[in-house]
Design a protein around this motif. Structure first.
Motif, PDB file in Angstrom:
ATOM      1  N   THR A   1       0.642  -1.285   0.211  1.00  0.00           N
ATOM      2  CA  THR A   1       0.020  -0.199   0.220  1.00  0.00           C
ATOM      3  C   THR A   1       0.697   1.317   0.097  1.00  0.00           C
ATOM      4  OG1 THR A   1      -1.700  -1.356   1.105  1.00  0.00           O
ATOM      5  CG2 THR A   1      -1.885   1.301   1.256  1.00  0.00           C
ATOM      6  N   GLN A   2       2.125   1.251   0.767  1.00  0.00           N
ATOM      7  CA  GLN A   2       2.835   2.348   0.960  1.00  0.00           C
ATOM      8  C   GLN A   2       3.805   2.387  -0.074  1.00  0.00           C
ATOM      9  OE1 GLN A   2       2.839   4.823   3.489  1.00  0.00           O
ATOM     10  NE2 GLN A   2       0.754   3.684   4.304  1.00  0.00           N
ATOM     11  N   PHE A   3       4.240   1.403  -0.864  1.00  0.00           N
ATOM     12  CA  PHE A   3       5.377   1.537  -1.774  1.00  0.00           C
ATOM     13  C   PHE A   3       5.030   0.581  -3.004  1.00  0.00           C
ATOM     14  CE2 PHE A   3       7.146   1.328   2.705  1.00  0.00           C
ATOM     15  CZ  PHE A   3       7.610   2.729   2.647  1.00  0.00           C
ATOM     16  N   GLY A   4       3.778   0.438  -3.425  1.00  0.00           N
ATOM     17  CA  GLY A   4       3.501  -0.285  -4.467  1.00  0.00           C
ATOM     18  C   GLY A   4       3.897   0.317  -5.674  1.00  0.00           C
ATOM     19  N   ILE A   5       4.295  -0.214  -6.910  1.00  0.00           N
ATOM     20  CA  ILE A   5       4.825   0.350  -7.931  1.00  0.00           C
ATOM     21  C   ILE A   5       4.191  -0.638  -9.125  1.00  0.00           C
ATOM     22  CG2 ILE A   5       6.882   1.020  -7.114  1.00  0.00           C
ATOM     23  CD1 ILE A   5       8.351  -1.191  -8.151  1.00  0.00           C
ATOM     24  N   LYS A   6       4.381  -0.050 -10.281  1.00  0.00           N
ATOM     25  CA  LYS A   6       3.867  -1.046 -11.652  1.00  0.00           C
ATOM     26  C   LYS A   6       5.375  -0.919 -12.293  1.00  0.00           C
ATOM     27  CE  LYS A   6      -0.840   0.492 -11.486  1.00  0.00           C
ATOM     28  NZ  LYS A   6      -2.005   1.062 -12.225  1.00  0.00           N
ATOM     29  N   PRO A   7       5.434  -1.913 -13.370  1.00  0.00           N
ATOM     30  CA  PRO A   7       4.220  -2.883 -13.455  1.00  0.00           C
ATOM     31  C   PRO A   7       4.284  -4.125 -12.434  1.00  0.00           C
ATOM     32  CG  PRO A   7       6.264  -3.343 -14.953  1.00  0.00           C
ATOM     33  CD  PRO A   7       6.486  -2.014 -14.160  1.00  0.00           C
ATOM     34  N   GLN A   8       3.234  -5.009 -12.571  1.00  0.00           N
ATOM     35  CA  GLN A   8       2.907  -5.929 -11.534  1.00  0.00           C
ATOM     36  C   GLN A   8       4.153  -7.122 -11.594  1.00  0.00           C
ATOM     37  OE1 GLN A   8       0.234  -5.932  -9.599  1.00  0.00           O
ATOM     38  NE2 GLN A   8       1.114  -7.638  -8.413  1.00  0.00           N
TER      39      GLN A   8
ATOM     40  N   GLU B   1       8.258  -9.339  -8.187  1.00  0.00           N
ATOM     41  CA  GLU B   1       9.729  -9.913  -7.763  1.00  0.00           C
ATOM     42  C   GLU B   1      10.356  -9.355  -6.537  1.00  0.00           C
ATOM     43  OE1 GLU B   1      14.067  -9.421 -10.163  1.00  0.00           O
ATOM     44  OE2 GLU B   1      12.122  -8.979 -11.397  1.00  0.00           O
ATOM     45  N   ILE B   2       9.713  -7.969  -6.093  1.00  0.00           N
ATOM     46  CA  ILE B   2      10.020  -7.341  -4.994  1.00  0.00           C
ATOM     47  C   ILE B   2       9.615  -7.998  -3.747  1.00  0.00           C
ATOM     48  CG2 ILE B   2       9.821  -5.188  -3.594  1.00  0.00           C
ATOM     49  CD1 ILE B   2       9.993  -3.587  -6.134  1.00  0.00           C
ATOM     50  N   ASN B   3       8.358  -8.433  -3.989  1.00  0.00           N
ATOM     51  CA  ASN B   3       7.575  -9.216  -2.983  1.00  0.00           C
ATOM     52  C   ASN B   3       8.162 -10.403  -2.560  1.00  0.00           C
ATOM     53  OD1 ASN B   3       5.588  -7.224  -2.265  1.00  0.00           O
ATOM     54  ND2 ASN B   3       4.096  -8.307  -3.648  1.00  0.00           N
ATOM     55  N   ASP B   4       8.730 -11.162  -3.700  1.00  0.00           N
ATOM     56  CA  ASP B   4       9.643 -12.460  -3.374  1.00  0.00           C
ATOM     57  C   ASP B   4      10.729 -12.239  -2.742  1.00  0.00           C
ATOM     58  OD1 ASP B   4       7.534 -13.696  -4.926  1.00  0.00           O
ATOM     59  OD2 ASP B   4       8.723 -13.521  -6.866  1.00  0.00           O
TER      60      ASP B   4
END
Length: 376
Positions: A22-29, A34-37
């Protein structure tokens, strides 16, 4: 709330990831995934929970086929006995749930009572977290206080003296016994509890409010001729430091008035929302809790809770000498014994352990019982 630790762990993990996105969400998905992983991995965002299996402690019903009252009755003629009028009070305050239903004490709690109270032995409690060490500690302490209280002269009035609400001159108030102006029995420290951290002190105060304040406090008063058993914490958070002069009395009055207003607000909230427990997490003005340093310096509490830093200060300055001297005089009487409780005993080792040892010896020497083990 689910009590399964794995479910709780996964829910917390998802919540942190949701906050981060929510705070640092970016696109593309694809990049976000990859960041979440990278983030959602052990040692980066979380660690797998470490689960400790706690031992199931046996209660006296399982071991002895007895109940709590059987333990209090103590048929041995050689051992000290608890006055039978206090059986139900101890059972209700230490071994009852929120609905008032009694449950049997653990075997190690019964042993604590038998060895420390009925036989007068020194004990060490080493059971694990959640095993009821607090109850095992309180059983002999409260039992000794209850037995002594049966000899106290009746109090003049049932209520504590709320001197901070008065408009009298500070000099006139200072000449009274402040909070405990209504009682006749001798004031002294009967039990000293030493804790290494103030957070641990707050936990004990919460527990003691449940025992000695509000409904249970009123029950106790009815048993001991309107007297109370008093407790108080004496540390850097206790108002107010310095000499008992007019200026500091005025400052203390304002502080206690604010605390009293907070207590009244909390009491009203608990009454409206049927939330009894909240009342025990704030300063209490309807029971045995002592309110300030000045109150305790003039009339020391039966149970004093403090830490080693404050004890070192108390031994070296004038402000606390009256409370120590009253305790010393009380200990001169036949049959009176001092109780010392040391929390986190395993942590006192090496140089720091030696310092604590010498500090305790200084304190016992100030009370005149360093060379009198029969008084401790």
């Amino acid at each position: 709330m689910n009590e399964n630790p794995i479910v709780i762990f996964n829910e917390m993990r998802k919540s942190f990831l949701s906050y981060y996105n929510t705070q640092f969400g970016i696109k593309p998905q694809e990049i976000l995934n990859e960041i979440n992983d990278l983030i959602d991995s052990e040692t980066n965002l979380w660690q797998y929970p470490i689960i400790e299996n706690l031992k199931k402690y046996q209660n006296i019903g399982e071991v002895r086929q007895k109940n709590n009252i059987d333990i209090f009755e103590n048929e041995s003629s050689k051992d000290k006995k608890l006055d039978k009028r206090f059986y139900e009070f101890l059972d209700k305050t230490l071994f009852s749930d929120l609905s008032g239903n009694s449950f049997p004490m653990y075997e190690h709690q019964a042993l604590s009572y038998e060895k420390a109270f009925t036989r007068g032995k020194n004990i060490i409690l080493t059971t694990s977290t959640g095993s009821g060490k607090t109850e095992a500690m309180f059983l002999p302490i409260i039992s000794n206080l209850l037995n002594e209280s049966s000899k106290w002269a009746p109090a003049n009035e049932k209520q504590n003296n709320k001197w901070f609400l008065e408009e009298r001159l500070n000099a006139q108030i200072r000449e009274s016994n402040l909070q405990r102006a209504n009682e006749k029995r001798p004031a002294a420290i009967r039990c000293l509890m030493m804790f290494p951290l103030n957070a641990l002190v707050e936990d004990q105060k919460t527990r003691m409010r449940k025992i000695f304040c509000e409904e249970n406090g009123e029950l106790l008063q009815s048993l001991i001729q309107n007297n109370r058993i008093y407790f108080g914490s004496y540390n850097s958070n206790t108002p107010i430091s310095g000499a008992k002069n007019s200026s500091r009395f005025s400052q203390l009055k304002n502080t206690l008035r604010q605390s009293y207003e907070r207590y009244q607000d909390t009491k009203e909230y608990c009454r409206e929302n049927d939330e009894k427990d909240y009342l025990f997490y704030t300063e209490n003005f309807s029971g045995g809790e002592m309110w300030s340093r000045f109150d305790m310096q003039i009339s020391p509490p039966d149970i004093l809770i403090t830490n080693y830093s404050m004890m070192r200060v108390m031994l070296g300055r004038e402000n606390e000498q009256e409370m120590l001297e009253k305790t010393r005089e009380w200990l001169k009487e036949d049959g009176n014994k001092f109780t010392l409780v040391l929390d986190e005993l395993h942590s006192y080792r090496g140089t720091s352990g030696a310092e604590v040892s010498y500090l305790i010896k200084r304190f016992l020497d100030r009370l005149g019982i360093l060379d009198k083990p029969e008084k401790l």
